[in-house]
Motif scaffolding. Structure first.
Motif, PDB file in Angstrom:
ATOM      1  N   MET A   1     -37.854  64.824  68.477  1.00 17.06           N
ATOM      2  CA  MET A   1     -38.140  65.456  67.189  1.00 17.06           C
ATOM      3  C   MET A   1     -37.547  66.854  67.090  1.00 17.06           C
ATOM      4  SD  MET A   1     -39.898  63.321  65.358  1.00 17.06           S
ATOM      5  CE  MET A   1     -40.762  64.311  64.143  1.00 17.06           C
ATOM      6  N   ARG A   2     -36.743  67.243  68.074  1.00 18.71           N
ATOM      7  CA  ARG A   2     -36.178  68.590  68.094  1.00 18.71           C
ATOM      8  C   ARG A   2     -35.431  68.908  66.797  1.00 18.71           C
ATOM      9  NH1 ARG A   2     -34.126  72.859  70.878  1.00 18.71           N
ATOM     10  NH2 ARG A   2     -32.024  73.470  70.296  1.00 18.71           N
ATOM     11  N   ASP A   3     -34.506  68.034  66.396  1.00 18.37           N
ATOM     12  CA  ASP A   3     -33.709  68.308  65.206  1.00 18.37           C
ATOM     13  C   ASP A   3     -34.569  68.363  63.950  1.00 18.37           C
ATOM     14  OD1 ASP A   3     -31.369  68.543  66.601  1.00 18.37           O
ATOM     15  OD2 ASP A   3     -30.645  66.525  66.154  1.00 18.37           O
ATOM     16  N   MET A   4     -35.625  67.558  63.902  1.00 16.71           N
ATOM     17  CA  MET A   4     -36.498  67.574  62.734  1.00 16.71           C
ATOM     18  C   MET A   4     -37.211  68.918  62.603  1.00 16.71           C
ATOM     19  SD  MET A   4     -36.195  64.639  61.157  1.00 16.71           S
ATOM     20  CE  MET A   4     -37.678  64.335  60.209  1.00 16.71           C
ATOM     21  N   VAL A   5     -37.641  69.476  63.732  1.00 23.23           N
ATOM     22  CA  VAL A   5     -38.310  70.779  63.684  1.00 23.23           C
ATOM     23  C   VAL A   5     -37.335  71.859  63.240  1.00 23.23           C
ATOM     24  CG1 VAL A   5     -39.399  72.575  65.089  1.00 23.23           C
ATOM     25  CG2 VAL A   5     -40.065  70.193  65.383  1.00 23.23           C
ATOM     26  N   LEU A   6     -36.130  71.839  63.797  1.00 20.91           N
ATOM     27  CA  LEU A   6     -35.135  72.843  63.426  1.00 20.91           C
ATOM     28  C   LEU A   6     -34.734  72.711  61.963  1.00 20.91           C
ATOM     29  CD1 LEU A   6     -32.873  72.816  66.621  1.00 20.91           C
ATOM     30  CD2 LEU A   6     -34.720  74.408  66.030  1.00 20.91           C
ATOM     31  N   ALA A   7     -34.648  71.473  61.473  1.00 20.42           N
ATOM     32  CA  ALA A   7     -34.322  71.261  60.065  1.00 20.42           C
ATOM     33  C   ALA A   7     -35.450  71.770  59.171  1.00 20.42           C
ATOM     34  CB  ALA A   7     -34.062  69.778  59.804  1.00 20.42           C
ATOM     35  N   ALA A   8     -36.690  71.507  59.581  1.00 18.64           N
ATOM     36  CA  ALA A   8     -37.832  71.972  58.786  1.00 18.64           C
ATOM     37  C   ALA A   8     -37.850  73.490  58.682  1.00 18.64           C
ATOM     38  CB  ALA A   8     -39.130  71.459  59.400  1.00 18.64           C
ATOM     39  N   ALA A   9     -37.389  74.161  59.737  1.00 16.78           N
ATOM     40  CA  ALA A   9     -37.373  75.628  59.722  1.00 16.78           C
ATOM     41  C   ALA A   9     -36.456  76.164  58.634  1.00 16.78           C
ATOM     42  CB  ALA A   9     -36.946  76.152  61.088  1.00 16.78           C
ATOM     43  N   GLU A  10     -35.421  75.410  58.298  1.00 20.13           N
ATOM     44  CA  GLU A  10     -34.486  75.873  57.265  1.00 20.13           C
ATOM     45  C   GLU A  10     -35.120  75.928  55.886  1.00 20.13           C
ATOM     46  OE1 GLU A  10     -31.142  73.331  57.204  1.00 20.13           O
ATOM     47  OE2 GLU A  10     -30.603  73.683  59.282  1.00 20.13           O
ATOM     48  N   TRP A  11     -36.208  75.193  55.691  1.00 21.75           N
ATOM     49  CA  TRP A  11     -36.803  75.113  54.365  1.00 21.75           C
ATOM     50  C   TRP A  11     -37.720  76.289  54.052  1.00 21.75           C
ATOM     51  CZ3 TRP A  11     -35.236  71.892  50.719  1.00 21.75           C
ATOM     52  CH2 TRP A  11     -34.500  70.768  51.105  1.00 21.75           C
ATOM     53  N   ARG A  12     -37.973  77.166  55.016  1.00 16.07           N
ATOM     54  CA  ARG A  12     -38.917  78.252  54.761  1.00 16.07           C
ATOM     55  C   ARG A  12     -38.461  79.151  53.617  1.00 16.07           C
ATOM     56  NH1 ARG A  12     -40.032  80.225  60.895  1.00 16.07           N
ATOM     57  NH2 ARG A  12     -37.781  79.869  60.975  1.00 16.07           N
ATOM     58  N   GLU A  13     -37.171  79.478  53.590  1.00 17.30           N
ATOM     59  CA  GLU A  13     -36.686  80.379  52.523  1.00 17.30           C
ATOM     60  C   GLU A  13     -36.639  79.690  51.161  1.00 17.30           C
ATOM     61  OE1 GLU A  13     -34.437  82.460  49.719  1.00 17.30           O
ATOM     62  OE2 GLU A  13     -33.655  80.625  50.660  1.00 17.30           O
ATOM     63  N   PRO A  14     -36.054  78.492  51.040  1.00 18.63           N
ATOM     64  CA  PRO A  14     -36.087  77.838  49.729  1.00 18.63           C
ATOM     65  C   PRO A  14     -37.503  77.598  49.210  1.00 18.63           C
ATOM     66  CG  PRO A  14     -34.478  76.769  51.142  1.00 18.63           C
ATOM     67  CD  PRO A  14     -35.236  77.725  52.006  1.00 18.63           C
ATOM     68  N   LEU A  15     -38.423  77.188  50.095  1.00 22.21           N
ATOM     69  CA  LEU A  15     -39.787  76.921  49.661  1.00 22.21           C
ATOM     70  C   LEU A  15     -40.527  78.194  49.263  1.00 22.21           C
ATOM     71  CD1 LEU A  15     -40.760  74.172  52.241  1.00 22.21           C
ATOM     72  CD2 LEU A  15     -40.581  73.873  49.772  1.00 22.21           C
ATOM     73  N   SER A  16     -40.098  79.337  49.790  1.00 21.52           N
ATOM     74  CA  SER A  16     -40.732  80.595  49.393  1.00 21.52           C
ATOM     75  C   SER A  16     -40.459  80.914  47.925  1.00 21.52           C
ATOM     76  CB  SER A  16     -40.235  81.743  50.279  1.00 21.52           C
ATOM     77  OG  SER A  16     -38.878  82.078  49.984  1.00 21.52           O
ATOM     78  N   ARG A  17     -39.468  80.226  47.333  1.00 22.45           N
ATOM     79  CA  ARG A  17     -39.121  80.433  45.924  1.00 22.45           C
ATOM     80  C   ARG A  17     -39.770  79.395  45.019  1.00 22.45           C
ATOM     81  NH1 ARG A  17     -34.118  79.400  44.655  1.00 22.45           N
ATOM     82  NH2 ARG A  17     -34.299  80.659  42.775  1.00 22.45           N
ATOM     83  N   LEU A  18     -40.747  78.664  45.527  1.00 22.68           N
ATOM     84  CA  LEU A  18     -41.322  77.558  44.768  1.00 22.68           C
ATOM     85  C   LEU A  18     -41.877  78.018  43.420  1.00 22.68           C
ATOM     86  CD1 LEU A  18     -42.120  74.572  44.632  1.00 22.68           C
ATOM     87  CD2 LEU A  18     -44.220  75.149  45.864  1.00 22.68           C
ATOM     88  N   THR A  19     -42.609  79.130  43.394  1.00 24.14           N
ATOM     89  CA  THR A  19     -43.180  79.611  42.136  1.00 24.14           C
ATOM     90  C   THR A  19     -42.084  79.892  41.125  1.00 24.14           C
ATOM     91  OG1 THR A  19     -45.044  80.605  43.319  1.00 24.14           O
ATOM     92  CG2 THR A  19     -44.626  81.368  41.066  1.00 24.14           C
ATOM     93  N   GLU A  20     -41.042  80.581  41.562  1.00 19.93           N
ATOM     94  CA  GLU A  20     -39.924  80.902  40.673  1.00 19.93           C
ATOM     95  C   GLU A  20     -39.256  79.633  40.135  1.00 19.93           C
ATOM     96  OE1 GLU A  20     -35.378  82.665  41.103  1.00 19.93           O
ATOM     97  OE2 GLU A  20     -36.890  83.171  42.610  1.00 19.93           O
ATOM     98  N   ILE A  21     -39.075  78.648  41.009  1.00 21.51           N
ATOM     99  CA  ILE A  21     -38.400  77.419  40.595  1.00 21.51           C
ATOM    100  C   ILE A  21     -39.255  76.629  39.616  1.00 21.51           C
ATOM    101  CG2 ILE A  21     -37.549  75.193  41.459  1.00 21.51           C
ATOM    102  CD1 ILE A  21     -36.739  76.751  44.039  1.00 21.51           C
ATOM    103  N   VAL A  22     -40.579  76.593  39.841  1.00 25.02           N
ATOM    104  CA  VAL A  22     -41.474  75.916  38.909  1.00 25.02           C
ATOM    105  C   VAL A  22     -41.387  76.539  37.524  1.00 25.02           C
ATOM    106  CG1 VAL A  22     -43.915  75.537  38.358  1.00 25.02           C
ATOM    107  CG2 VAL A  22     -43.068  75.029  40.638  1.00 25.02           C
ATOM    108  N   LEU A  23     -41.220  77.874  37.465  1.00 27.44           N
ATOM    109  CA  LEU A  23     -41.163  78.570  36.181  1.00 27.44           C
ATOM    110  C   LEU A  23     -39.790  78.477  35.521  1.00 27.44           C
ATOM    111  CD1 LEU A  23     -43.200  81.797  37.065  1.00 27.44           C
ATOM    112  CD2 LEU A  23     -43.956  79.847  35.689  1.00 27.44           C
ATOM    113  N   THR A  24     -38.726  78.465  36.322  1.00 27.01           N
ATOM    114  CA  THR A  24     -37.373  78.494  35.757  1.00 27.01           C
ATOM    115  C   THR A  24     -36.706  77.130  35.719  1.00 27.01           C
ATOM    116  OG1 THR A  24     -36.304  78.932  37.893  1.00 27.01           O
ATOM    117  CG2 THR A  24     -37.074  80.846  36.630  1.00 27.01           C
ATOM    118  N   GLY A  25     -37.156  76.213  36.576  1.00 30.33           N
ATOM    119  CA  GLY A  25     -36.504  74.913  36.643  1.00 30.33           C
ATOM    120  C   GLY A  25     -35.164  74.940  37.328  1.00 30.33           C
ATOM    121  N   ARG A  26     -34.846  76.039  38.018  1.00 23.82           N
ATOM    122  CA  ARG A  26     -33.539  76.166  38.680  1.00 23.82           C
ATOM    123  C   ARG A  26     -33.735  76.073  40.191  1.00 23.82           C
ATOM    124  NH1 ARG A  26     -32.847  80.276  34.739  1.00 23.82           N
ATOM    125  NH2 ARG A  26     -33.241  81.883  36.290  1.00 23.82           N
TER     126      ARG A  26
END
Length: 353
Positions: free
Chosen positions: A112-137
């Motif tokens: 599961m090593r690669d899955m954990v490392l891949a999941a780590a990449e999502w921290r920054e995009p997911l931190s923008r979730l509120t903005e994306i919900v409001l803008t749709g971008r």
């Protein structure tokens, strides 16, 4: 329970939600504590501590020296991970790899090593979730516009394409073992052909066709050659949104449909249907969410990834997925649904004879 719900019931992995008896404040504290635990897990993986501990216990000082850690800080990370079964402190400041930590070694089957490392990449995009919900971008750098399934691809920015390739590596042998007899499998938008390579390698009666964009085919050719199956596969340039050639009796869409809104997903399915002859099969692999929101299915979290990274893509419930298949394929789909690891499902639809 409807027929579709019966067919897709029981597909979730055993994910542990906050305890039922916990008060509201306790539930929120448990959820807000997950980022810290995940950060510790990422550090544990990035520092290759599971590989260092693979041959036996090491002292804290030995681990610090091997990874170049600052004195005493690594112990605090390991302290977070011990209750999660990643490490076991067998003596004062001496650790061995825990049963769950074994799955993060680079040299074990199903790592599961690669899955954990891949999941780590999502921290920054997911931190923008509120903005994306409001803008749709959503984030523009991920999705099927990026190269996928290539080991040399840098981890940063692999997004859904990287997740797809990591899942394919983990599930390839599992899916390949389901094939019997002989036939021709087309891996539609198959990236490097990870699933295809395993199917033809394990099943002598099967040959493969990989349909991909021309910019990805050189990488696929390299991958198939390295795995000794290039002579068993045909590489075809194409775009699944435009058309699918009629040169197979089984078609595979692995993690493709969830990246598209219904209108485009239906177009993809219609293109596959146009290529399918009588009694040919379509195999789709995607998450099938349970109805409602009380089941802690892993697809609920993955749906947040599609939300922040695609223009209308989403994970679908079993009912929604069946409806999508019926509209796109143009016949009443009565698919066979097979649960897979990682919360994914393999959905087999057969064209009328």
């Amino acid at each position: 329970m409807t027929n579709v719900q019966q067919r897709v019931a029981g597909l979730s992995l055993p994910v542990t939600p906050p305890s039922a008896g916990a008060g509201s404040a306790d539930v929120i504290l448990q959820i807000t504590g997950w980022p810290e635990k995940f950060a510790a897990l990422v550090a544990f993986t990035q520092l290759r501590l599971p590989d260092h501990l693979a041959d036996g216990p090491l002292t804290l000082q030995e681990l610090e020296q091997r990874v170049g850690a600052h004195p005493h800080l690594l112990a605090r990370v390991l302290r977070v991970l011990e209750p999660l079964g990643m490490v076991v402190q067998i003596a004062a400041q001496t650790y061995e790899l825990g049963s769950n930590g074994q799955t993060l070694r680079a040299d074990v089957a199903g790592s599961m090593r690669d899955m954990v490392l891949a999941a780590a990449e999502w921290r920054e995009p997911l931190s923008r979730l509120t903005e994306i919900v409001l803008t749709g971008r959503p984030e523009p750098f991920v999705g099927r516009k990026e190269a996928e399934g290539v080991a040399a691809l840098p981890r940063r920015g692999r997004g859904l394409a990287g997740d797809r390739a990591d899942a394919a590596r983990l599930l390839a042998s599992h899916i390949a073992n389901m094939f019997t007899g002989e036939g021709t499998l087309m891996d539609v938008s198959g990236g490097s052909g990870i699933i295809l390579a395993e199917v033809v390698a394990r099943n002598p009666g099967w040959r493969g066709v990989l349909l991909e964009r021309p910019d990805l085919l050189p990488q696929a050719k390299t991958y198939l050659a390295e795995h000794g199956v290039l002579d068993l596969c045909r590489l075809v340039e194409g775009d699944v949104i435009a058309s699918v050639p009629a040169i197979a009796d089984t078609y595979l869409l692995f993690g493709v449909l969830h990246e598209y809104p219904d209108s485009q997903a239906e177009k993809i399915l219609a293109n596959v249907r146009a290529a399918m002859g009588p009694a040919t099969r379509l195999i789709c692999v995607d998450m099938l969410l349970p109805p409602g929101g009380s089941d802690p299915h892993p697809g609920l979290s993955w749906d947040m990834r599609t939300l922040v990274s695609t223009d209308g893509g989403r994970e679908r419930t079993g009912e929604e997925y069946l409806g999508l298949l019926e509209r796109g394929l143009g016949f009443a789909a009565s698919p066979k649904v097979i649960p897979l690891p990682l919360g994914l499902s393999l959905v087999v639809s057969e064209a009328p004879a």
